[in-house]
Each structure stands twice: as C-alpha cells, then as structure tokens.
Scaffold this active site. Structure first.
Site, short mmCIF file in Angstrom:
data_model
loop_
_atom_site.label_atom_id
_atom_site.label_comp_id
_atom_site.label_asym_id
_atom_site.label_seq_id
_atom_site.Cartn_x
_atom_site.Cartn_y
_atom_site.Cartn_z
N THR A 46 0.74 -1.32 0.10
CA THR A 46 0.15 -0.02 -0.19
C THR A 46 0.92 1.17 -0.17
OG1 THR A 46 -1.91 1.21 1.08
CG2 THR A 46 -0.31 -0.10 2.62
N GLU A 47 0.61 2.13 -0.90
CA GLU A 47 1.71 3.17 -1.13
C GLU A 47 1.91 4.09 -0.10
OE1 GLU A 47 -1.13 2.71 -3.00
OE2 GLU A 47 -1.99 4.45 -3.74
N ASN A 48 1.09 4.17 0.92
CA ASN A 48 1.28 5.07 2.09
C ASN A 48 2.32 4.50 2.92
OD1 ASN A 48 -1.02 3.25 2.57
ND2 ASN A 48 -1.34 4.18 4.44
N SER A 88 8.43 4.42 -0.47
CA SER A 88 7.09 3.60 -0.99
C SER A 88 7.01 3.96 -2.54
CB SER A 88 5.96 3.92 -0.23
OG SER A 88 5.02 3.13 -0.69
#
Lengths: 211, 235
Positions: A46-48, A88
């Site tokens: 998840t890019e966060n 990320s």
C-alpha cells in the site's frame, strides 16, 4: 451476458503469479484481494507505506495509525514492513512491484491510461498516486467495464479524458473480454459470452485474435 | 546535556513568521501533527504556504488551519476528498492557491531537498497535464520529466517517541512523510506521544536521526485517535 465485478476480480486474481508483490488500486481493484490465494503467496503493497498489508480488522480493533491508501483501517501480516513515502514510491517507480491493478475512465489501444480527472470545468483536480501507480509496476493491469453508462466503449483509439500515463497499461480486464496491449496491437486474450465480431463492432479497433 | 525538548507546543512553534512555508506531515489523519497545528492556529502566523499530501479532512487539524484563513497556498497531491469541504469552499471562492503534484513526485521532491539534490528526472507524469511546460528528456529509451526539490522553512511532524537528541521512531503507517519532511525543512518541530531517556531508543531502530530534528514536544496520547476518523477515499 457479461461478468460481474466479483467474477472479474477472481479472474484477475487467477492471473497473478504466486510470489508476486502487488498493489491494488482504490475502488474495484480492491475486490481482487478477496480472491487471492490464502497464506503468504502474494504480498500486498500500500503506497502510504507498508508491505504485507492484511485484511480489515475486526470491528472495534481499528487502529488509526494503520491504514491503507484509501485511508481505511487495515492490519499488518506477520512479516510486514513500514517505510516512508519516498521509499514507498521509489519501490514502485523503480520497478520492484510485480503487478499493479487500477481502475480507469478510458484506456487507449496503445495503453495510454486516463483515470485521474474528469476534466469537467470547475472540478477540483486530485491526482494522489494515480500517475505513480500507472508507471509503478512491471505489469500494469486495468479493471473496468468495457462500456460506460451510456454504452460508449472505454477501450478507445485515443483517450478523450486527461491522461494519467502514456503507453503504460499491459492488460485490460473488462466484463466482456480481456485484452493484452502489445507492440503488435490489441490482442483479445479471453472473452466472456462475447464474440470477436461483437467486440470489433463495439470497439471499432483493430483486434488480433486469441493469443 | 544537549536537549531539543520544548516545554510545550507554544514554545516549540516560536518564531514562525507570516508568509512562512511549512511542511505538515501525515496522510489523511495518520501522522498528522494535530496538536502542533492547533498551537499554530493559536500562534497566529498567516499567509502561509502549506505542503501536505492532502488539504485537510473534516473540521480539525489542517482543515481548521484552512478554515481560520491562515493559508494562502497549498502544495499537495490529493485535495479533494469526501470530507475536504473546508478546502473545497475556499478553492471554489478563489481564496486559496493550489499546486497539484503527483504523490510520488511530491515525496521525491521533498526527499531531494533534504538530500541536497538539485533536481531529478522522473517518469511519473510524463505526457500528462501535470508535466506541461516542464523540461523532459529521453534516457535509455524512456521519457522523463525534470522536477525540482521542494524545501520549507518549517516542518511540523508527528512521531511516536523521541529522545532528548531528537532521534525519532514512528508508529505503523503514521511514518509516511515524517522522515523526509524532517530533512527538507530549515527548522523541524516534532510532536511525539512521549519522550524517552537518552539511550532508551535502540540505535538500530532509530528511523529519523536527531540531526534532522530541531525541537521536540511531548503531547501525550493523541485523544483524537480514538474517535471516528475513518472516512475512506482515494490517496
């Protein structure tokens, strides 16, 4: 007769190889998670800032510091890792993820993607990670209905909506058929109760037969 | 003993002038330094440029700073959300300037500033509206857009623990922009749930070394963590 979104999610999940690192975009692509093999065969990004994202927590167990890119509560699987935003997105941009699954307004036959902005006058633009995700994996899959609400095809010669990325989509999963976007052109990979002639008539694009 | 500990948020924010550029950490509410933002509203600095991933959620934190009309420009990737009504109203009325940056470019521009990089070529955004007018280059057959570093006068970030030297550890996905903003600002102010003794943080697990942190303030457990903050929305 066309496929339901759930059925389509199962087909996308079927095509993701075990051992893959995968990012599932917001919206319909998140359904794919329900059909991935159990265990640790697939690691979700998840890019966060997490690898090893797990499912939603039980009610009452939500942790406000632990969320996904849609800002919804999630869990961390054993083996998960956290990292900052630059790491990320470096992970994505650097080609380390195997598969990214995205929704779309339109995809062009050359793999251009439009999914971030309606272009409507007065609309507040918001891009988030859409342009990073578009170029952020070894394979970029799109999941969408083949036609919009007015029946117009969403797989087109040229996108009319503002672009998210140029020539970035590898495969398009729709309720009527699955297409590979190749250097030779648009390849029909699989159909669902739809003939090639019906696809040609609907899309008015050059289609190459089943791979 | 060397110490970066402030007695409270008010002291920690001393010297922020009108017109300052301020990075504010957080992705939605995770990692948002709400207590520092509340103190900034009280402190009164105005005509601010804010750099954040979003443009405020609900009515508190960054949204409250916007509602107090202290922000003239926001640099972010995802302003529009189901609960961004404060920003939406200001934007529609022409009362706030928006610079929209793809999320990964935003992060890398911040990282570049902290790392002393003068600019970088990124594939993200090439061929889109957000790259219009920017220098491009083809390198090894791939198209890239030139992006410049993004730095600030101040950064307000949130972490879990600090020691008196300003070494920080974070909690879960609340880490998000904290480490890169800490390095990109001239003065970095970190709020933490608690301060621990020097030596209590294992050096192997320090995430942000204290060299990047100027002032630390302990705020205790963040009470707002406990109530209804989950409103799902893309990025």
């Amino acid at each position: 007769m066309s496929l339901s979104r759930e059925d389509l999610a199962a087909i996308v999940a079927r095509d993701i190889r075990e051992g893959s690192y995968v990012n599932l975009g917001i919206g319909i692509p998140t359904l794919v998670a329900n059909y991935l093999p159990p265990g640790d065969a697939i690691i979700l990004h998840t890019e966060n800032g997490m690898l090893g994202m797990g499912p939603s927590p039980a009610e009452g167990q939500e942790d406000p510091d632990l969320m996904n890119a849609g800002k919804l509560p999630v869990t961390a699987r054993p083996g998960a890792s956290y990292f900052h935003h630059a790491d990320s997105f470096a992970m994505m941009r650097g080609g380390h993820l195997d598969v990214c699954v995205l929704g779309a307004f339109q995809v062009s036959e050359r793999g251009d993607l439009a999914n971030w902005h309606s272009g409507a006058p007065g609309a507040i633009p918001a891009v988030g990670g859409a342009m990073d995700l578009a170029i952020g994996a070894k394979q970029v899959f799109v999941m969408m209905d083949l036609q919009d609400r007015d029946g117009r095809p969403k797989l087109v010669a040229d996108c009319s909506y503002p672009l998210t990325g140029v020539a970035c989509v590898d495969r398009v999963y729709t309720d009527r058929a699955v297409f590979d976007i190749t250097l030779d052109g648009l390849v029909v990979r699989e159909t669902f109760d739809t003939t090639h002639d019906e696809l040609r008539e609907l899309l008015a694009l050059d289609l190459i037969g089943i791979l | 003993m060397r110490t970066k500990l402030s007695t409270g948020a008010t002291e920690a924010l001393a010297g922020i002038p009108d017109g300052a550029t301020i990075m504010i950490g957080g992705f939605g509410r995770a990692g948002q330094p709400v207590e520092l933002i509340d103190a900034l509203i009280e402190q009164g600095a105005t005509d601010l440029t804010i750099i954040n991933n979003n443009a405020g959620n609900g009515e508190t934190g960054l949204a409250a700073l916007l509602a107090a009309r202290r922000v003239s420009k926001i640099v972010c990737s995802f302003p529009r959300q189901s609960d961004s009504q404060v920003f939406n109203g200001l934007y529609a009325a022409g009362l706030i300037e928006l610079e929209l940056v793809p999320q990964g470019n935003l992060a890398e521009r911040i990282r570049a500033a902290g790392a002393g990089i003068g600019g970088f070529f990124t594939p993200t955004g090439f061929g889109t509206q957000l790259a219009e007018g920017k220098e491009t280059r083809k390198i090894d057959g791939r198209n890239y857009v030139l992006e410049y570093p993004l730095r600030s006068d101040f950064a307000l970030i949130s972490a879990l623990h600090a020691d008196p030297w300003g070494n920080l550890v974070y909690r879960e996905t609340a880490r998000n922009f904290g480490p890169i903003m800490a390095a990109a600002a001239t003065t970095t102010i970190a709020q933490v749930d608690s301060v621990v003794e020097l030596g209590a943080l294992d050096p192997e697990f320090v995430v942000t070394p204290g060299i990047y942190v100027d002032r630390v303030v302990a705020v205790g457990e963040r009470s707002w963590l406990r109530h209804g903050i989950f409103i799902g929305e893309q990025a």
